[in-house]
Design a protein around this motif. Structure first.
Motif, PDB file in Angstrom:
ATOM      1  N   HIS A  66       0.820  -1.304   0.097  1.00 25.26           N
ATOM      2  CA  HIS A  66       0.076   0.136   0.026  1.00 25.26           C
ATOM      3  C   HIS A  66       0.874   1.174  -0.088  1.00 25.26           C
ATOM      4  CE1 HIS A  66       0.816  -0.456   4.212  1.00 25.26           C
ATOM      5  NE2 HIS A  66       0.470   0.658   4.592  1.00 25.26           N
ATOM      6  N   HIS A  68       1.291   3.766   1.795  1.00 19.26           N
ATOM      7  CA  HIS A  68       2.020   4.876   3.055  1.00 19.26           C
ATOM      8  C   HIS A  68       3.587   4.702   2.843  1.00 19.26           C
ATOM      9  CE1 HIS A  68      -1.898   4.091   5.685  1.00 19.26           C
ATOM     10  NE2 HIS A  68      -1.914   5.427   5.183  1.00 19.26           N
ATOM     11  N   ASP A  70       6.019   4.702   4.550  1.00 17.74           N
ATOM     12  CA  ASP A  70       6.797   3.919   5.270  1.00 17.74           C
ATOM     13  C   ASP A  70       7.005   2.525   4.570  1.00 17.74           C
ATOM     14  OD1 ASP A  70       4.208   3.412   6.277  1.00 17.74           O
ATOM     15  OD2 ASP A  70       4.862   2.323   7.812  1.00 17.74           O
ATOM     16  N   HIS A  71       5.983   2.400   3.447  1.00 19.67           N
ATOM     17  CA  HIS A  71       6.315   1.135   2.781  1.00 19.67           C
ATOM     18  C   HIS A  71       7.067   1.293   1.534  1.00 19.67           C
ATOM     19  CE1 HIS A  71       4.075  -1.691   5.630  1.00 19.67           C
ATOM     20  NE2 HIS A  71       3.534  -0.571   6.124  1.00 19.67           N
ATOM     21  N   HIS A 147      -7.493  -1.726   5.366  1.00 19.38           N
ATOM     22  CA  HIS A 147      -5.991  -0.552   6.101  1.00 19.38           C
ATOM     23  C   HIS A 147      -6.591   0.734   5.920  1.00 19.38           C
ATOM     24  CE1 HIS A 147      -2.620   0.509   7.631  1.00 19.38           C
ATOM     25  NE2 HIS A 147      -2.153   1.053   6.666  1.00 19.38           N
ATOM     26  N   ASP A 216      -0.081  -4.212   5.805  1.00 24.13           N
ATOM     27  CA  ASP A 216      -0.682  -3.323   7.081  1.00 24.13           C
ATOM     28  C   ASP A 216      -2.159  -3.785   6.697  1.00 24.13           C
ATOM     29  OD1 ASP A 216       1.763  -2.410   7.387  1.00 24.13           O
ATOM     30  OD2 ASP A 216       1.068  -0.423   7.622  1.00 24.13           O
ATOM     31  N   HIS A 251      -4.806  -1.759  12.090  1.00 28.17           N
ATOM     32  CA  HIS A 251      -3.692  -2.753  12.199  1.00 28.17           C
ATOM     33  C   HIS A 251      -4.284  -3.992  12.972  1.00 28.17           C
ATOM     34  CE1 HIS A 251      -0.487  -0.420  10.220  1.00 28.17           C
ATOM     35  NE2 HIS A 251      -0.953   0.680  11.167  1.00 28.17           N
TER      36      HIS A 251
END
Ligand SMILES: [Zn+2]
Length: 306
Positions: A66, A68, A70-71, A147, A216, A251
Motif C-alpha cells: 500500500h 503509505h 513507510d512502505h 487498512h 498492513d 492494524h
C-alpha cells in the motif's frame, strides 16, 4: 532441491527505531534458477539489503502492499542506485494504484534511468484472489485487505512437483532409469513389457510451499482466504495488547493474528510491523509464550523453507 529464503529488511511500524527499519521483505526462490522479489520498500531498504549480504541488482520484481510512505519511500533511492549500477532489465512494480504512483515517482527530480519501470495495478477492492505472476515453478497472488486506504496482501506459492517414487517403480518391475520416465512424465503413461504404466502408479506429489505477507491490515476474511494452509504467514502485528481505542489504528494485534492463523490453518506465523512502543524484546517474547509456531520478526532475520 528448491528453497525459499526470506530476509526481513525492516520490521517497524511507521517510525523507525535503532534496531527496526521501515518495512521490507526480500524473498529469494532458488531452484535451477534464482528469483529475487522485494515486498515493500521502506526508507533505507537499499542499505538494509547491503547489510544483509544481498544484492539489489538481483531484484526481479517489486510488490508494494500500500502507498503509505513507510512502505514505499525507499524506492526513490533504490531505483536510482539500480540505474547507476547499470540495470538494463525492465522492472515491474506491483501495487494498488501502481500506474498513478509510478508516474508521480518518475516525475520527481531529475533522473535518467536506463531501464523501464513498469507499473502494474493490483486490484484492491472485492474478495477475489488475483494472479499476478505465473512462472514455471511458482505463482504470486494478491488479495485486497483492510487498512483504510487501498491495500493488498501477497502470496508466493510454489507449484506442486510430481516426483517419481523409485520404490513404487521397482515394485512394478521397472528399470531404475531410462527414457520411459521422461515419457511418462510428459504424456502421463507409457507401455512397459506390454503393460500400461500410469504416472499416478509410480509418482508422488510434493506439495509446493506457500508464503503469505499481509502488509498492513486489520483482521479480515480476505487474509484468511489468501493464507489458507500457508506454510508461513507473515502478518502485521503492530500491537501486542488489545487496547481500547485501537480500533481506529487499522492494524492487527497479536491475538487477532493468531486467530487468523488458526482459521487459515497456517503452519507458521511471523509477527512483523512492530510498534515502537515495544522496545523490550523480552516483554514481547513473554506475550507469545502460549502460542506455538510463532516468531517475532527482527531486522536481518532469515527464514529458509525447504
Ligand atoms: Zn500503512
Amino acid at each position: 532441491m528448491t528453497q525459499i529464503e526470506i530476509t526481513f529488511l525492516g520490521t517497524t511500524a511507521a517510525v523507525p527505531t535503532k534496531v527496526r527499519n521501515h518495512p521490507a521483505i526480500h524473498l529469494r526462490y532458488q531452484s535451477e534458477n534464482e528469483y529475487c522479489y522485494l515486498f515493500d520498500c521502506g526508507e533505507g531498504t537499499q542499505r538494509q539489503i547491503l547489510y544483509s549480504g544481498l544484492n539489489f541488482m538481483r531484484i526481479d520484481e517489486i510488490f508494494i502492499t500500500h502507498l503509505h510512505a513507510d512502505h514505499f519511500a525507499g524506492l526513490f533511492g533504490l531505483l536510482e542506485s539500480m540505474s547507476l549500477e547499470g540495470r538494463k532489465k525492465p522492472l515491474r512494480i506491483f501495487a494498488p494504484e501502481a500506474e498513478k504512483f509510478v508516474e508521480a515517482l518518475q516525475s520527481v527530480g531529475y533522473s535518467s534511468k536506463n531501464f523501464a519501470v513498469i507499473p502494474r495495478n493490483v486490484a484492491f477492492e472485492g474478495n477475489e484472489i488475483e494472479r499476478l505472476v505465473d512462472a514455471e515453478e511458482f505463482t504470486v497472488y494478491a488479495i485486497p485487505v483492510k487498512h483504510g486506504i487501498p491495500a493488498v496482501a501477497y502470496a508466493f506459492v510454489e507449484k506442486d512437483r510430481i516426483k517419481i517414487d523409485k520404490a513404487k517403480a521397482k515394485k512394478l518391475g521397472l528399470p531404475e532409469t531410462g527414457p520411459l520416465y521422461r515419457k511418462i512424465k510428459a504424456e502421463g503413461s507409457d507401455v512397459f513389457n506390454g503393460k500400461k504404466i500410469m504416472l499416478d502408479d509410480i509418482s508422488i506429489v510434493e506439495k509446493g510451499k506457500k508464503v503469505v505477507y499481509s502488509g498492513d491490515t486489520m483482521p479480515c476474511s480476505n487474509i484468511v482466504k489468501l493464507a489458507s494452509d500457508a506454510d508461513l504467514l507473515i502478518h502485521d502485528s503492530t500491537f501486542f495488547t488489545d487496547l481500547e481505542g485501537m480500533e481506529g489504528a487499522r492494524h492487527s494485534s497479536l491475538d487477532e493474528v493468531m486467530r487468523i492463523a488458526k482459521q487459515a490453518k497456517a503452519k507458521g506465523v511471523i509477527l512483523t510491523h512492530i510498534s515502537r512502543r515495544y522496545q523490550d524484546i523480552k516483554e514481547l517474547k513473554e506475550k507469545i509464550k502460549g502460542y506455538e509456531n510463532v516468531k517475532i520478526a527482527k531486522d536481518f532475520m532469515k527464514i529458509v523453507l525447504k
